[in-house]
Structures are given as structure tokens and as C-alpha cells.
Design a protein around this motif. Structure first.
Motif, PDB file in Angstrom:
ATOM      1  N   ARG A 179       0.795  -1.001   0.050  1.00 46.17           N
ATOM      2  CA  ARG A 179       0.052  -0.104   0.118  1.00 46.17           C
ATOM      3  C   ARG A 179       0.899   1.313   0.032  1.00 46.17           C
ATOM      4  NH1 ARG A 179      -4.071   0.707   3.003  1.00 46.17           N
ATOM      5  NH2 ARG A 179      -4.515  -1.214   3.777  1.00 46.17           N
ATOM      6  N   CYS A 208      -2.828   8.006  -1.415  1.00 46.75           N
ATOM      7  CA  CYS A 208      -3.904   7.695  -0.672  1.00 46.75           C
ATOM      8  C   CYS A 208      -4.610   9.046  -0.664  1.00 46.75           C
ATOM      9  CB  CYS A 208      -3.573   7.248   0.870  1.00 46.75           C
ATOM     10  SG  CYS A 208      -4.878   7.745   2.124  1.00 46.75           S
ATOM     11  N   HIS A 209      -5.875   8.954  -1.292  1.00 47.32           N
ATOM     12  CA  HIS A 209      -6.497  10.225  -1.359  1.00 47.32           C
ATOM     13  C   HIS A 209      -6.882  10.827  -0.001  1.00 47.32           C
ATOM     14  CE1 HIS A 209      -7.258   9.796  -5.746  1.00 47.32           C
ATOM     15  NE2 HIS A 209      -7.542   8.581  -5.385  1.00 47.32           N
ATOM     16  N   TYR A 210      -7.153   9.961   0.871  1.00 48.88           N
ATOM     17  CA  TYR A 210      -7.576  10.537   2.433  1.00 48.88           C
ATOM     18  C   TYR A 210      -6.446  11.212   3.089  1.00 48.88           C
ATOM     19  CZ  TYR A 210      -9.098  10.595   7.196  1.00 48.88           C
ATOM     20  OH  TYR A 210      -9.096  11.045   8.512  1.00 48.88           O
ATOM     21  N   HIS A 211      -5.375  10.553   2.907  1.00 45.25           N
ATOM     22  CA  HIS A 211      -4.158  11.387   3.502  1.00 45.25           C
ATOM     23  C   HIS A 211      -3.601  12.764   2.761  1.00 45.25           C
ATOM     24  CE1 HIS A 211      -4.131   7.935   6.185  1.00 45.25           C
ATOM     25  NE2 HIS A 211      -3.968   8.715   7.209  1.00 45.25           N
ATOM     26  N   SER A 227      -0.859   5.433   2.753  1.00 45.96           N
ATOM     27  CA  SER A 227      -1.245   5.177   3.907  1.00 45.96           C
ATOM     28  C   SER A 227      -0.603   3.816   4.346  1.00 45.96           C
ATOM     29  CB  SER A 227      -2.588   4.334   3.700  1.00 45.96           C
ATOM     30  OG  SER A 227      -2.816   3.292   2.815  1.00 45.96           O
ATOM     31  N   CYS A 247      -4.806   3.405   7.606  1.00 45.60           N
ATOM     32  CA  CYS A 247      -5.813   3.149   6.597  1.00 45.60           C
ATOM     33  C   CYS A 247      -7.024   2.905   7.246  1.00 45.60           C
ATOM     34  CB  CYS A 247      -5.444   2.121   5.701  1.00 45.60           C
ATOM     35  SG  CYS A 247      -6.980   1.811   4.412  1.00 45.60           S
ATOM     36  N   LEU A 248      -8.113   3.739   6.787  1.00 46.21           N
ATOM     37  CA  LEU A 248      -9.705   3.875   7.380  1.00 46.21           C
ATOM     38  C   LEU A 248     -10.195   2.452   6.889  1.00 46.21           C
ATOM     39  CD1 LEU A 248     -10.708   7.498   7.647  1.00 46.21           C
ATOM     40  CD2 LEU A 248      -9.064   5.981   9.284  1.00 46.21           C
ATOM     41  N   GLY A 249      -9.718   1.927   5.773  1.00 47.79           N
ATOM     42  CA  GLY A 249     -10.750   0.670   5.322  1.00 47.79           C
ATOM     43  C   GLY A 249     -12.084   1.192   4.708  1.00 47.79           C
ATOM     44  N   CYS A 282     -13.621   4.640   5.152  1.00 42.84           N
ATOM     45  CA  CYS A 282     -13.007   5.828   4.764  1.00 42.84           C
ATOM     46  C   CYS A 282     -13.821   6.603   3.716  1.00 42.84           C
ATOM     47  CB  CYS A 282     -11.529   5.571   3.760  1.00 42.84           C
ATOM     48  SG  CYS A 282     -10.739   6.725   2.857  1.00 42.84           S
ATOM     49  N   ASN A 337     -12.898   8.374   1.111  1.00 44.01           N
ATOM     50  CA  ASN A 337     -12.554   8.108  -0.268  1.00 44.01           C
ATOM     51  C   ASN A 337     -12.410   6.705  -0.596  1.00 44.01           C
ATOM     52  OD1 ASN A 337     -10.981  10.252   1.470  1.00 44.01           O
ATOM     53  ND2 ASN A 337     -11.270  11.228  -0.712  1.00 44.01           N
ATOM     54  N   TYR A 338     -13.093   5.865  -0.012  1.00 42.95           N
ATOM     55  CA  TYR A 338     -13.078   4.425  -0.402  1.00 42.95           C
ATOM     56  C   TYR A 338     -13.385   4.129  -1.663  1.00 42.95           C
ATOM     57  CZ  TYR A 338     -13.455  -0.490   0.705  1.00 42.95           C
ATOM     58  OH  TYR A 338     -13.340  -1.859   0.622  1.00 42.95           O
ATOM     59  N   CYS A 369     -10.470   4.966  -4.092  1.00 45.65           N
ATOM     60  CA  CYS A 369      -9.143   4.412  -3.608  1.00 45.65           C
ATOM     61  C   CYS A 369      -8.086   3.574  -4.329  1.00 45.65           C
ATOM     62  CB  CYS A 369      -9.350   3.689  -2.033  1.00 45.65           C
ATOM     63  SG  CYS A 369      -7.858   3.140  -1.263  1.00 45.65           S
ATOM     64  N   VAL A 418      -5.538   1.787  -3.551  1.00 50.35           N
ATOM     65  CA  VAL A 418      -5.041   0.525  -3.014  1.00 50.35           C
ATOM     66  C   VAL A 418      -6.237  -0.467  -3.170  1.00 50.35           C
ATOM     67  CG1 VAL A 418      -4.566  -0.464  -0.680  1.00 50.35           C
ATOM     68  CG2 VAL A 418      -3.684   1.874  -1.398  1.00 50.35           C
ATOM     69  N   MET A 419      -7.622  -0.001  -2.906  1.00 49.93           N
ATOM     70  CA  MET A 419      -8.489  -0.881  -3.059  1.00 49.93           C
ATOM     71  C   MET A 419      -8.891  -1.247  -4.561  1.00 49.93           C
ATOM     72  SD  MET A 419      -9.227  -1.207   0.147  1.00 49.93           S
ATOM     73  CE  MET A 419      -8.605  -0.287   1.318  1.00 49.93           C
TER      74      MET A 419
HETATM   75  S1  SF4 Z   1      -9.099   3.418   2.189  1.00 51.28           S
HETATM   76 FE1  SF4 Z   1      -7.874   4.146   0.289  1.00 51.28          FE
HETATM   77  S2  SF4 Z   1      -8.055   6.398   0.578  1.00 51.28           S
HETATM   78 FE2  SF4 Z   1      -8.905   5.762   2.260  1.00 51.28          FE
HETATM   79  S3  SF4 Z   1      -7.192   5.673   3.965  1.00 51.28           S
HETATM   80 FE3  SF4 Z   1      -7.380   3.702   2.875  1.00 51.28          FE
HETATM   81  S4  SF4 Z   1      -5.643   3.876   1.419  1.00 51.28           S
HETATM   82 FE4  SF4 Z   1      -6.373   6.003   1.907  1.00 51.28          FE
END
Ligand code: SF4
Length: 641
Positions: A106, A111-114, A168, A173-175, A178, A180-181, A184, A186-187
Motif C-alpha cells: 500500500r 492515498c486520497h484521504y491522507h 497509507s 488506513c480507514l478501510g 474511509c 475516499n474508499y 481508493c 489501493v482498493m
Molecule cells: S481506504 Fe484508501 S484512500 Fe482511504 S485511507 Fe485507506 S488507502 Fe487511503
């Protein structure tokens, strides 16, 4: 098998479609063995000497067999090479409609969120204008890239500090919580991996995420019929790392940083939190300072030499527990705060477990000290049982391949270490004519390696050889200290005009590019150049190895494993230390001859190759080169080139 015979024949599809393909009987035999292994869902440990063409030998049967296959390689570079070059070429030649996905850890995806958090808080974390410039480039890249793979953004150096803030970790990671899931990267990469027929991963990812079932990847291994490990000699090391437990002050500082950001956003009115964050941050930094040395490994049993350490660790536990208590009261205000609460709880649990003797039976506990961070580690004394248990969860084929797995074709050490008791083993020699192409030179008159001034004498013995080869050499050392000393001495030698390149003076790729371009350089390196380096032709005509690569016996993990074997009445030197050194040496030596036309000298300076009873086992494990102790013969060899 008839089909394989025709595919690998001189008139076959590989000959017709793959540039540079050469028919090699070893390659066909290996492909047959792998096809049988896949069909019968067995375990195969296969050693294939340099030049066998092991990549096609496993790719062809894997592509033909159908079903889901995971291929795991040693490095991200090899992963890219397989995904972008080898698999497309083999798939096109065989005309098989298989889908392929590339999956990295990862930390390789934006990571969009971070990234968003970071953009909102630039005043908080950045002081450096260059890093702010990088952040803007990453923002644009994240908006336009299809996969968010950071290797696609070359303008931002791989080691730029900003990457840590916009990628992340498993912790941060908020999984599925999140916001932005859906977008994402990674996903998305994981989704593609789950859908593809062939998934290319690397060993770190395999052990950290696939085998240990990270959320989102839990279905990957169970759905898979075949697992192929290339560069499989690296697995014992990687598996030890991931089957163990660790917690670093770096993770705690990250937690402090992220909690500060989340608190500013969603718990600004809760006044005790900033102080608790600052206290935990300071306690983590103080723990690092409790040990003055750096780049060192210390067994828990030795930790009493550092009287402040335990006090600092207790204080950190208290501060972390305090922070956790406060986070528990705020966590439900936002998913970011809840993530920080979970991390604080997990980190505290790991620290407490590390301290608890009753929990750590079968593990060796040790501390690793880096320049800025300190890590508590618990490494299993043996990975065999853990790995075996993971392998037997469902029936599938497992292939372990590398150029270096055995000691004189004896795989006992590797199989024992990995718990592969029922594996079939096979070995194919390199198709190269080593007796003509290479010379093994062991100089006379050198003292034993523990002798003071050993490295100086190694350099004195190497100088005439380096002159005869006109540079064009790798000088591989077993320690960083020896590497520095070799560099100093060569630099100070009058009339020695060959360009010197030293590990650490640039990235590995940069140094290798310089080495190839200069055509007469001497590259002095340690572990980084010992394996995975491919310099063909005359640019590399001499490989010098300062001494046999035994792991340092004071290493906490090694010494605990030796002690365990000794207690079991086994001979740790012959069963563990020697085979490991031989496998390492074969890797280093393997840099020299990379194709049929390469020629060169392998100089191993260590006199134990001759004086010790085990020395014979060592040189007999190397490819069958002509051997000499006579400098004049080496000079003739180079004069003939
Ligand atoms: S789900 Fe994706 S965008 Fe959200 S924190 Fe995890 S890696 Fe970042």
C-alpha cells in the motif's frame, strides 16, 4: 508434456516470438517439472543456475495451466519487469487469454484521504518549499493517474519525505470507513488482483498482506491454485520479519502526528488531547535517545547495558495509555479519531506483549536502533511450523525457485528452515561453460579475516588484479566498515586511476548506470550489490569478495537460533551458518557471468576457503570454474581477453 516440448523447441512459438530466446535443455526440463507440480498440486524447490531461463520455465506452464496463480518476486523492480515485459511477451507468444494484475504494497499508492489531510494542513507539517512543490505534483498526479502508483511520478524522488504523508499504512488506513474508499487506488489494485488470473506481487507484500490476510486481500490466497516464488532464497529472511512482531518509535511519532491533525479537525474543543499527544511524542523520542549508538541490534538479554532504556519504555507505555484513555472518550466524533484510538490500543498491546516473558516463548526479543528511530522486535526462532501451517490451509501447488537454494545440490538446509518436509527438489546447472568463461582466484599469503589489518592486505592483494582487469570490477565487502576502508585505500593509492564508485553515493540504479557507462570503473559495495544486479559483457570482468559472508554471530536472532540448535544437540555451524554463507556467496559470485559470452575472474580473498575443512564444500558449491592461486595465471587470463 508434448506441448511443452514443441513450445520450447527451435521451431517453437518462443523461438519465433521472443527476441533473444535460446533453446536450453535445462529450461525445458524445469518447465516440465513445474507443469507436473502444478497439475498434481505438489511442492517443488527448484534451483536453476544463471542462464537457465527460469522465468519462462515457470511462466509457460503457469500460463497454460489455467486457474489462479500468484507469482511473488524479490523486488519491485523484478515485479515491474515481469508485469511489463516477460508476462506480456510469453502471453502473446502462447496466445492465451489470461488476465494479469500487478499488486504492490500500500505504501506504493497515493492515498486520497491522507493527501487531502495533508493539503489542508500544509502549515502544520511542511517547512520545506521543495516538499510543497512535490505535494502539488502529487495532487495533480492523483487527479489524473489511473492507478496512483508512485513509480509513475518520476518528478518526485522515491525517498522524498512527503510520500510518507500522502500514502497509507496498515495502521493509518480507514478501510471501508474511509470517505475516499470508492476512488481508493489501493482498493482498486486489490480488486483487480482478486479478479485476475495471474497476480504479480513481491515477497514483502505476500507475507505481510496475502499470507497474513490483510483486510481486502483475504480471498486472494484461498482462490489460488498455484503460488510461485522467484528469488526464493530470500524467503526465510522475509518470512521471519513478517511472522514476527515489531513496533517502532516511528509508528508512535506517526500516530502523534495523525492524532494532532485529526484532533485539530474534529476535537478542537477537547483541551487535554494536545498535551497528551505532545507527552507521548516526547516519550517516544526519549526512548530512542536512551541508546546512544545507532545502526545496531541489541538482544533483550543485553539491554541491561543501557540503564535508561527500561525506564524510558515504561514511561512511554504510561504516556501511550494516557493518550488512549483520552482518545476513547473522543473516538466516536470522527472516523479519523477512531482510527487513532485503534492504533494507540494496538501499539500499547504490542509494547506490553514485548515486555511479557510469558507471551514470548519461541521468540527472540531484540531492539534495533536506527539513526532516528528505535524498533522493538520479536522474531520467531523457527518459521518452519508457522509457514507449514499457512501452506496447508488448502491444497495447491507451491514452486520455490532461485539460482541459489542448495549446498552442492543438497536442499536440506532450505527445506528445513522453511518447513518444506514433503517438497520435491530439483537442480539444473547453468548452461554456461564456466571452465572456459571464468577463473576462481584465491590469493596466497593472506591472514585469517579476524586479523587486524585484514582489509588492508585484501586491498594489497587486489591491486595487481584490478590493474590486470583494467578496473571493470565489483569489490564486494561483507561489512560497511570494510567497504569504507577499501574505498579509502584505493583512493589513496598512487597511480590507481580507475574511477571509483561507492555504495551510498547515489541510488543503486544510478551507480549501475555510471558503472556501465564508464567502462573501467571499480564499484565498491556491500549488501546492495551482492544480488539482483545484472551487468553483462566486458564492463564487469572481475568480482572481488573480501571474505566468506557468514552472518555476524553477535546478531541477536542468529545467536538465539544457534543456541536453540545447540540445545537440541544439532550442529548449528554445519546446518545453519555454513549453508547460509554458501547461498550468499553463490549470489555474490553470480554477478560475474551473465551470458554465454561473458568472461571474468572471481577473486575470493578469504584463506578459509583453503585452510578449513568446510572450505571444500564452499568452493564445490560454486559453478565449476577453473581454479588458481597464482597471480600470473590471472594476469594471463586478462591478457587473453
Ligand atoms: S481506504 Fe484508501 S484512500 Fe482511504 S485511507 Fe485507506 S488507502 Fe487511503
Amino acid at each position: 508434456m508434448l506441448e511443452l516440448d514443441s513450445i520450447f523447441s527451435p521451431e517453437g512459438v518462443l523461438s519465433r516470438h521472443i527476441a533473444g530466446f535460446r533453446v536450453r535443455s535445462q529450461q525445458l526440463e524445469m518447465a516440465r517439472a513445474i507443469a507436473e507440480t502444478i497439475e498434481n498440486r505438489r511442492i517443488l524447490v527448484a534451483e536453476a543456475g544463471t542462464g537457465t531461463g527460469k522465468t519462462l520455465a515457470y511462466l509457460v506452464p503457469a500460463l497454460l495451466a489455467g486457474g489462479k496463480v500468484i507469482i511473488s518476486t524479490g523486488t519491485k523492480t523484478l515485479q515491474d519487469q515481469l508485469f511489463n515485459r516477460d508476462i506480456p511477451a510469453a502471453r502473446a507468444a502462447l496466445k492465451v487469454p489470461v488476465s494479469v494484475a500487478l499488486l504492490k504494497g500500500r505504501a506504493n499508492y497515493v492515498c486520497h484521504y491522507h493527501l487531502e489531510r495533508c493539503l489542508q494542513d500544509t502549515h502544520l507539517t511542511f517547512v520545506d518549499r521543495e516538499e510543497i512543490g512535490y505535494l502539488q505534483l502529487i495532487e495533480r498526479y492523483a487527479a489524473n493517474s489511473k492507478d496512483g502508483d508512485k513509480s509513475g511520478l518520476r518528478e518526485v524522488p522515491e525517498n522524498a519525505a512527503v510520500w510518507q504523508l500522502v500514502t497509507s499504512t496498515r495502521d493509518s488506513c480507514l478501510g471501508s470507513d474511509c470517505p475516499n474508499y470508492k476512488q481508493c487506488f489501493v482498493m482498486e489494485a486489490r480488486k483487480q488482483a482478486l479478479a485476475a488470473d495471474i497476480v504479480v506481487v513481491n515477497h514483502h507484500l505476500f507475507f505481510a498482506d496475502v499470507m497474513l490476510r490483510d483486510e481486502g486481500l483475504s480471498e486472494l490466497l484461498p482462490a489460488c491454485n498455484t503460488v510461485i516464488f522467484d528469488e526464493a532464497h530470500q524467503l526465510p529472511e522475509t518470512a521471519s520479519l513478517f511472522f514476527g512482531e515489531s513496533i517502532s518509535t516511528g509508528q508512535l511519532l506517526d500516530l502523534a502526528r495523525d492524532t494532532k491533525i485529526e484532533a485539530l479537525k474534529d476535537a478542537r474543543d477537547f483541551l487535554p488531547l494536545p498535551d497528551a499527544i505532545a507527552s507521548m511524542d516526547k516519550a517516544a523520542r526519549d526512548l530512542r535517545l536512551a541508546i546512544a549508538e545507532e545502526n545496531t541490534r541489541i538482544a533483550l538479554t543485553e539491554i541491561k547495558r543501557y540503564p535508561n532504556f527500561i525506564t524510558a519504555l515504561d514511561h512511554l507505555s504510561q504516556q501511550l495509555a494516557e493518550l488512549l484513555k483520552l482518545l476513547e472518550s473522543q473516538a466516536e466524533r470522527a472516523e479519523g479519531l477512531e482510527n487513532c484510538r485503534q492504533r494507540a490500543a494496538e501499539h500499547l498491546y504490542l509494547i506490553q506483549r514485548w515486555r511479557d516473558d510469558s507471551e514470548m516463548d519461541g521468540y527472540v526479543r531484540w531492539v534495533e536502533v536506527f539513526h532516528q528511530a528505535l524498533q522493538l522486535n520479536a522474531t520467531p526462532l523457527s518459521i518452519a511450523d508457522i509457514f507449514q501451517k499457512q501452506m496447508t490451509t488448502s491444497l495447491r501447488a507451491w514452486v520455490f525457485t532461485s539460482a541459489t537454494l542448495s549446498v552442492k545440490k543438497d536442499f536440506a538446509h532450505y527445506n528445513h528452515e522453511m518447513g518444506l518436509n514433503t517438497a520435491q527438489t530439483a537442480s539444473w546447472d547453468s548452461p554456461f561453460d564456466y571452465a572456459k568463461q571464468a577463473l576462481l582466484y584465491v590469493p596466497q599469503g593472506l591472514p585469517e579475516p579476524h586479523h587486524k589489518g585484514y582489509t588492508d592486505q585484501v586491498v594489497a592483494a587486489a591491486l595487481p588484479v584490478l590493474r590486470a582487469s583494467r578496473g571493470r570490477a565489483f569489490f564486494l565487502c561483507t561489512s560497511l566498515r570494510a567497504m569504507q576502508r577499501v574505498h579509502e585505500l584505493l583512493q589513496a593509492t598512487e597511480g590507481f586511476d580507475f574511477p571509483l564508485l561507492l555504495q551510498g553515493q547515489g541510488s543503486r540504479t544510478y551507480l549501475l548506470d555510471c558503472f556501465r557507462e564508464m567502462e573501467n570503473a571499480v564499484l565498491i559495495g556491500s549488501q546492495s550489490f551482492w544480488e539482483g544486479v545484472d551487468v553483462r559483457g566486458e564492463a564487469l570482468s572481475l568480482v572481488i569478495i573480501d571474505k566468506l559472508p557468514f552472518a555476524p554471530p553477535d546478531d541477536p536472532v542468529l545467536s538465539a537460533r544457534i543456541e536453540k540448535m545447540t540445545n537440541e544437540g544439532r550442529n548449528a555451524f554445519m546446518e545453519y551458518q555454513l549453508p547460509r554463507a554458501v547461498i550468499n556467496l553463490k549470489q555474490g559470485a553470480g554477478r560475474l557471468i551473465r551470458d554465454e559470452t561473458d568472461r571474468g575472474v572471481l577473486m575470493i580473498c578469504d584463506p578459509r576457503l583453503i585452510t578449513k575443512a568446510y572450505g571444500k564444500q564452499v568452493w564445490q558449491s560454486l559453478p565449476p570454474m577453473k581454479r588458481t592461486r597464482d597471480l600470473a595465471e590471472v594476469e594471463h587470463f586478462f591478457a587473453d581477453l
